[in-house]
Scaffold this motif. Sequence first.
Motif, PDB file in Angstrom:
ATOM      1  N   LYS A 110     -10.552   6.020  -3.632  1.00 46.75           N
ATOM      2  CA  LYS A 110     -10.002   4.946  -4.460  1.00 46.75           C
ATOM      3  C   LYS A 110      -8.569   4.754  -4.006  1.00 46.75           C
ATOM      4  N   THR A 111      -8.125   3.489  -3.942  1.00 46.15           N
ATOM      5  CA  THR A 111      -6.765   3.201  -3.484  1.00 46.15           C
ATOM      6  C   THR A 111      -6.017   2.354  -4.500  1.00 46.15           C
ATOM      7  N   ILE A 112      -4.723   2.402  -4.362  1.00 41.21           N
ATOM      8  CA  ILE A 112      -3.835   1.513  -5.104  1.00 41.21           C
ATOM      9  C   ILE A 112      -2.781   1.058  -4.098  1.00 41.21           C
ATOM     10  N   ILE A 113      -2.383  -0.190  -4.193  1.00 38.61           N
ATOM     11  CA  ILE A 113      -1.393  -0.738  -3.264  1.00 38.61           C
ATOM     12  C   ILE A 113      -0.132  -1.060  -4.050  1.00 38.61           C
ATOM     13  N   VAL A 114       0.989  -0.531  -3.587  1.00 38.15           N
ATOM     14  CA  VAL A 114       2.275  -0.827  -4.215  1.00 38.15           C
ATOM     15  C   VAL A 114       3.257  -1.288  -3.142  1.00 38.15           C
ATOM     16  N   THR A 115       4.212  -2.064  -3.550  1.00 41.25           N
ATOM     17  CA  THR A 115       5.278  -2.493  -2.657  1.00 41.25           C
ATOM     18  C   THR A 115       6.533  -1.725  -3.027  1.00 41.25           C
ATOM     19  N   VAL A 116       7.142  -1.110  -2.026  1.00 42.18           N
ATOM     20  CA  VAL A 116       8.344  -0.312  -2.215  1.00 42.18           C
ATOM     21  C   VAL A 116       9.512  -1.090  -1.623  1.00 42.18           C
ATOM     22  N   SER A 117      10.591  -1.144  -2.361  1.00 37.03           N
ATOM     23  CA  SER A 117      11.758  -1.878  -1.877  1.00 37.03           C
ATOM     24  C   SER A 117      12.908  -0.920  -1.565  1.00 37.03           C
ATOM     25  N   ASP A 118      13.837  -1.428  -0.784  1.00 40.14           N
ATOM     26  CA  ASP A 118      15.054  -0.698  -0.450  1.00 40.14           C
ATOM     27  C   ASP A 118      16.197  -1.465  -1.084  1.00 40.14           C
ATOM     28  N   PRO A 119      16.744  -0.957  -2.200  1.00 37.82           N
ATOM     29  CA  PRO A 119      17.786  -1.695  -2.917  1.00 37.82           C
ATOM     30  C   PRO A 119      19.035  -1.951  -2.087  1.00 37.82           C
ATOM     31  N   SER A 120      19.238  -1.222  -1.000  1.00 40.37           N
ATOM     32  CA  SER A 120      20.433  -1.435  -0.183  1.00 40.37           C
ATOM     33  C   SER A 120      20.266  -2.606   0.785  1.00 40.37           C
ATOM     34  N   GLN A 121      19.063  -3.144   0.909  1.00 40.46           N
ATOM     35  CA  GLN A 121      18.801  -4.265   1.804  1.00 40.46           C
ATOM     36  C   GLN A 121      18.862  -5.583   1.036  1.00 40.46           C
ATOM     37  N   PRO A 122      19.345  -6.650   1.659  1.00 39.13           N
ATOM     38  CA  PRO A 122      19.360  -7.955   1.001  1.00 39.13           C
ATOM     39  C   PRO A 122      17.931  -8.347   0.612  1.00 39.13           C
ATOM     40  N   GLY A 123      17.759  -8.834  -0.582  1.00 41.86           N
ATOM     41  CA  GLY A 123      16.435  -9.231  -1.052  1.00 41.86           C
ATOM     42  C   GLY A 123      15.577  -8.047  -1.433  1.00 41.86           C
ATOM     43  N   GLY A 124      16.115  -6.837  -1.413  1.00 39.09           N
ATOM     44  CA  GLY A 124      15.362  -5.667  -1.813  1.00 39.09           C
ATOM     45  C   GLY A 124      14.620  -4.989  -0.686  1.00 39.09           C
ATOM     46  N   GLY A 125      14.467  -5.653   0.461  1.00 38.55           N
ATOM     47  CA  GLY A 125      13.783  -5.032   1.590  1.00 38.55           C
ATOM     48  C   GLY A 125      12.389  -4.601   1.251  1.00 38.55           C
ATOM     49  N   GLY A 126      11.647  -5.421   0.497  1.00 44.00           N
ATOM     50  CA  GLY A 126      10.361  -4.988  -0.022  1.00 44.00           C
ATOM     51  C   GLY A 126       9.158  -5.409   0.756  1.00 44.00           C
ATOM     52  N   GLY A 127       9.246  -5.862   1.954  1.00 43.81           N
ATOM     53  CA  GLY A 127       8.033  -6.161   2.684  1.00 43.81           C
ATOM     54  C   GLY A 127       8.200  -7.342   3.602  1.00 43.81           C
ATOM     55  N   THR A 128       7.053  -7.956   3.941  1.00 41.98           N
ATOM     56  CA  THR A 128       7.063  -9.007   4.939  1.00 41.98           C
ATOM     57  C   THR A 128       7.095 -10.400   4.332  1.00 41.98           C
ATOM     58  N   THR A 129       6.852 -10.521   3.021  1.00 38.04           N
ATOM     59  CA  THR A 129       6.892 -11.842   2.417  1.00 38.04           C
ATOM     60  C   THR A 129       8.328 -12.183   2.050  1.00 38.04           C
ATOM     61  N   PRO A 130       8.694 -13.457   2.062  1.00 36.77           N
ATOM     62  CA  PRO A 130      10.073 -13.832   1.725  1.00 36.77           C
ATOM     63  C   PRO A 130      10.456 -13.330   0.339  1.00 36.77           C
ATOM     64  N   GLY A 131      11.668 -12.889   0.197  1.00 40.07           N
ATOM     65  CA  GLY A 131      12.146 -12.427  -1.108  1.00 40.07           C
ATOM     66  C   GLY A 131      11.815 -10.975  -1.364  1.00 40.07           C
ATOM     67  N   GLY A 132      11.211 -10.289  -0.410  1.00 35.19           N
ATOM     68  CA  GLY A 132      11.053  -8.859  -0.544  1.00 35.19           C
ATOM     69  C   GLY A 132       9.720  -8.381  -1.046  1.00 35.19           C
ATOM     70  N   GLY A 133       8.662  -9.151  -1.064  1.00 38.22           N
ATOM     71  CA  GLY A 133       7.372  -8.539  -1.323  1.00 38.22           C
ATOM     72  C   GLY A 133       6.564  -9.140  -2.431  1.00 38.22           C
TER      73      GLY A 133
END
Length: 165
Positions: A110-133
């Motif tokens: 069983k899986t769960i998918i979460v997006t993790v952000s980096d608060p030190s990056q502009p926009g949160g650094g949360g992934g590949t979609t615009p705005g951080g995930g």
Amino acid sequence: MNSISRRIGAGVAGLAGVAAVAVLAAPQASATVDSVAVSGSAPYTINTGYTLTANLSGAGIGLLVYWSDNGTSLTPAGKVPWPIGYSSIDWKPTTAGQHVLTASQGGNTKTIIVTVSDPSQPGGGGGTTPGGGGGTTPGGGTGGTGSASSALGGLLGGLSGSAGS
């Protein structure tokens, strides 16, 4: 008597061989990973500790549980479920982006998918979609639903605007 001993020895060896084949041919014990969860709530951030939990059931409920993050093992030796029917581990993501967290037991996953952000990056650094995930939280979220919703809203808004022309 010597011939009787040989017959008994051959019989025992034959039984051991049949038993070994039966064990190897037996299907894996039925185990079910019912659910997987991550403590806390979005936005998940790097270098922050969380707890991954899994609820388990089935005949193989006592089998080892294996955890992974994006296919990388978090528990190479497996983890004994304790208390029975439950498994948990500590998890501290070190990279921003999408994390596919998986619990496996006895061939069931069983899986769960979460997006993790980096608060030190502009926009949160949360992934590949615009705005951080995506998601509903800027710079984070639990998937790409936020960007899909805005795209759908833009499409529907464009359709309704052109219908009145």
